[in-house]
Motif scaffolding. Sequence first.
Motif, PDB file in Angstrom:
ATOM      1  N   LYS A 113      46.145  70.262  42.205  1.00 15.01           N
ATOM      2  CA  LYS A 113      46.132  71.489  43.571  1.00 15.01           C
ATOM      3  C   LYS A 113      47.984  70.822  44.345  1.00 15.01           C
ATOM      4  N   THR A 114      48.269  69.399  43.971  1.00 11.53           N
ATOM      5  CA  THR A 114      49.293  69.127  44.279  1.00 11.53           C
ATOM      6  C   THR A 114      50.492  69.437  43.455  1.00 11.53           C
ATOM      7  N   ALA A 115      50.165  69.187  41.819  1.00 11.91           N
ATOM      8  CA  ALA A 115      51.112  69.830  40.871  1.00 11.91           C
ATOM      9  C   ALA A 115      51.327  71.336  41.211  1.00 11.91           C
ATOM     10  N   ILE A 116      50.406  71.742  41.585  1.00 11.78           N
ATOM     11  CA  ILE A 116      51.321  73.620  41.745  1.00 11.78           C
ATOM     12  C   ILE A 116      52.009  73.752  42.942  1.00 11.78           C
ATOM     13  N   ARG A 117      51.817  73.061  44.106  1.00 13.91           N
ATOM     14  CA  ARG A 117      52.266  72.935  45.259  1.00 13.91           C
ATOM     15  C   ARG A 117      54.255  72.406  45.421  1.00 13.91           C
ATOM     16  N   GLU A 118      53.934  71.347  44.206  1.00 19.51           N
ATOM     17  CA  GLU A 118      55.271  70.368  44.781  1.00 19.51           C
ATOM     18  C   GLU A 118      56.252  71.880  43.565  1.00 19.51           C
ATOM     19  N   LEU A 119      55.829  71.782  42.217  1.00 22.64           N
ATOM     20  CA  LEU A 119      56.044  72.492  41.599  1.00 22.64           C
ATOM     21  C   LEU A 119      56.779  74.176  42.260  1.00 22.64           C
ATOM     22  N   ARG A 120      56.379  74.492  43.452  1.00 23.86           N
ATOM     23  CA  ARG A 120      56.371  75.507  43.907  1.00 23.86           C
ATOM     24  C   ARG A 120      57.728  75.857  44.514  1.00 23.86           C
ATOM     25  N   GLU A 121      57.055  73.876  45.099  1.00 26.45           N
ATOM     26  CA  GLU A 121      58.246  73.981  46.135  1.00 26.45           C
ATOM     27  C   GLU A 121      59.981  73.685  45.586  1.00 26.45           C
ATOM     28  N   GLU A 122      59.516  73.199  44.128  1.00 23.37           N
ATOM     29  CA  GLU A 122      60.530  72.055  43.335  1.00 23.37           C
ATOM     30  C   GLU A 122      61.384  72.753  43.078  1.00 23.37           C
ATOM     31  N   VAL A 123      60.755  73.816  42.555  1.00 25.73           N
ATOM     32  CA  VAL A 123      62.197  74.940  40.736  1.00 25.73           C
ATOM     33  C   VAL A 123      61.066  76.385  41.153  1.00 25.73           C
ATOM     34  N   LYS A 124      62.150  76.939  40.832  1.00 24.56           N
ATOM     35  CA  LYS A 124      61.710  78.627  40.887  1.00 24.56           C
ATOM     36  C   LYS A 124      61.183  78.592  39.698  1.00 24.56           C
ATOM     37  N   LEU A 125      60.618  79.982  39.384  1.00 32.88           N
ATOM     38  CA  LEU A 125      58.986  80.215  37.783  1.00 32.88           C
ATOM     39  C   LEU A 125      59.350  81.018  37.633  1.00 32.88           C
ATOM     40  N   ARG A 126      59.670  82.333  37.497  1.00 31.17           N
ATOM     41  CA  ARG A 126      59.273  83.494  36.783  1.00 31.17           C
ATOM     42  C   ARG A 126      57.196  83.595  37.164  1.00 31.17           C
ATOM     43  N   LYS A 127      56.723  82.755  36.008  1.00 30.28           N
ATOM     44  CA  LYS A 127      54.899  82.957  36.340  1.00 30.28           C
ATOM     45  C   LYS A 127      54.458  82.810  37.510  1.00 30.28           C
ATOM     46  N   LYS A 128      54.135  83.668  37.860  1.00 28.28           N
ATOM     47  CA  LYS A 128      52.681  83.741  39.743  1.00 28.28           C
ATOM     48  C   LYS A 128      51.869  82.333  39.457  1.00 28.28           C
ATOM     49  N   GLU A 129      50.845  82.717  38.195  1.00 25.96           N
ATOM     50  CA  GLU A 129      49.745  82.046  37.174  1.00 25.96           C
ATOM     51  C   GLU A 129      50.432  80.992  37.034  1.00 25.96           C
ATOM     52  N   LEU A 130      50.207  79.858  37.650  1.00 25.47           N
ATOM     53  CA  LEU A 130      50.614  78.651  36.533  1.00 25.47           C
ATOM     54  C   LEU A 130      48.885  77.121  35.812  1.00 25.47           C
ATOM     55  N   SER A 131      49.363  77.712  34.782  1.00 26.80           N
ATOM     56  CA  SER A 131      48.045  77.191  33.831  1.00 26.80           C
ATOM     57  C   SER A 131      48.516  75.866  32.807  1.00 26.80           C
ATOM     58  N   LEU A 132      48.588  74.897  33.993  1.00 27.39           N
ATOM     59  CA  LEU A 132      49.496  73.106  34.072  1.00 27.39           C
ATOM     60  C   LEU A 132      48.478  72.612  32.862  1.00 27.39           C
ATOM     61  N   GLU A 133      48.480  72.030  31.878  1.00 25.78           N
ATOM     62  CA  GLU A 133      47.985  70.860  30.880  1.00 25.78           C
ATOM     63  C   GLU A 133      47.762  69.502  31.297  1.00 25.78           C
ATOM     64  N   HIS A 134      46.903  69.013  31.162  1.00 20.01           N
ATOM     65  CA  HIS A 134      46.769  67.366  31.548  1.00 20.01           C
ATOM     66  C   HIS A 134      47.092  66.790  30.015  1.00 20.01           C
ATOM     67  N   ILE A 135      47.905  65.619  30.851  1.00 17.57           N
ATOM     68  CA  ILE A 135      48.274  64.933  29.774  1.00 17.57           C
ATOM     69  C   ILE A 135      47.755  63.511  29.462  1.00 17.57           C
ATOM     70  N   GLY A 136      47.642  62.876  30.726  1.00 23.47           N
ATOM     71  CA  GLY A 136      47.374  61.005  31.067  1.00 23.47           C
ATOM     72  C   GLY A 136      47.885  61.027  32.192  1.00 23.47           C
ATOM     73  N   PHE A 137      47.960  59.271  32.251  1.00 21.64           N
ATOM     74  CA  PHE A 137      48.225  59.217  34.022  1.00 21.64           C
ATOM     75  C   PHE A 137      49.145  58.444  33.633  1.00 21.64           C
ATOM     76  N   VAL A 138      50.406  57.814  34.963  1.00 18.90           N
ATOM     77  CA  VAL A 138      51.171  56.857  34.226  1.00 18.90           C
ATOM     78  C   VAL A 138      51.484  55.945  35.429  1.00 18.90           C
ATOM     79  N   ARG A 139      51.033  54.861  35.273  1.00 16.41           N
ATOM     80  CA  ARG A 139      52.167  53.649  36.140  1.00 16.41           C
ATOM     81  C   ARG A 139      52.829  52.719  35.931  1.00 16.41           C
ATOM     82  N   ASP A 140      53.847  52.089  36.027  1.00 16.21           N
ATOM     83  CA  ASP A 140      54.738  51.326  35.363  1.00 16.21           C
ATOM     84  C   ASP A 140      55.086  49.896  36.235  1.00 16.21           C
ATOM     85  N   LEU A 141      53.876  49.086  36.242  1.00 18.95           N
ATOM     86  CA  LEU A 141      53.651  47.996  36.677  1.00 18.95           C
ATOM     87  C   LEU A 141      54.748  47.178  37.112  1.00 18.95           C
ATOM     88  N   PHE A 142      55.799  47.184  36.094  1.00 18.93           N
ATOM     89  CA  PHE A 142      57.470  46.348  36.367  1.00 18.93           C
ATOM     90  C   PHE A 142      58.543  47.197  36.667  1.00 18.93           C
TER      91      PHE A 142
END
Length: 194
Positions: A113-142
């Motif tokens: 839900k955060t990903a969809i909300r943030e995309l709609r706030e930051e980026v203008k897209l033509r698509k009404k329905e957003l179908s996001l694909e999850h690929i993993g997790f990121v964290r940079d310890l350094f």
Amino acid sequence: MQELVAVLKDNYRDAFRDKCFVSDSEARNYFSDIDLCLQSEFKPRNEMEGNKLYLQLVSYTFLINPLKKKIFVARRINGDKRLNDLYCIGFGGHVDISDFKIENDELPNPILKTAIRELREEVKLRKKELSLEHIGFVRDLFSSTSEHLGSVYYLTTGNASILEKHKLADGRWVDYEEFKEKYYYSLERWYKKI
């Protein structure tokens, strides 16, 4: 009013000890979006920035056009001072209380839900329905932002432009070769590790 964000105790170093990105298949051994949300609590964001005892949950979504072999990039100009003037290929932000509210019959995944909300706030897209694909997790310890744990998605689209021009600039589609030549070395550090 203070911004409250979802955080959890930093018990997730092992998954990222020798890498910044953990794919979905690798993450099954450690956690999922739902696992992270179930263990989270809400704390004031200004108290959590730089706090190494907690991890802030965030979403990131890449915009790609595989048919034209392009990726959408932008330059950060306002926000976390540690990231200003760096290029990004991920759009997103902190998980907040509103993302935990379950509406209608939706599946409860606050990070999605955060990903969809943030995309709609930051980026203008033509698509009404957003179908996001999850690929993993990121964290940079350094990195200077090691207190963030990001859930990474991608969206296949052919059209995008920046909405939050006070935070992001120079939004553009670039082909993969131009991306490697012009933008790769100006990215936030963790993007280079995916």
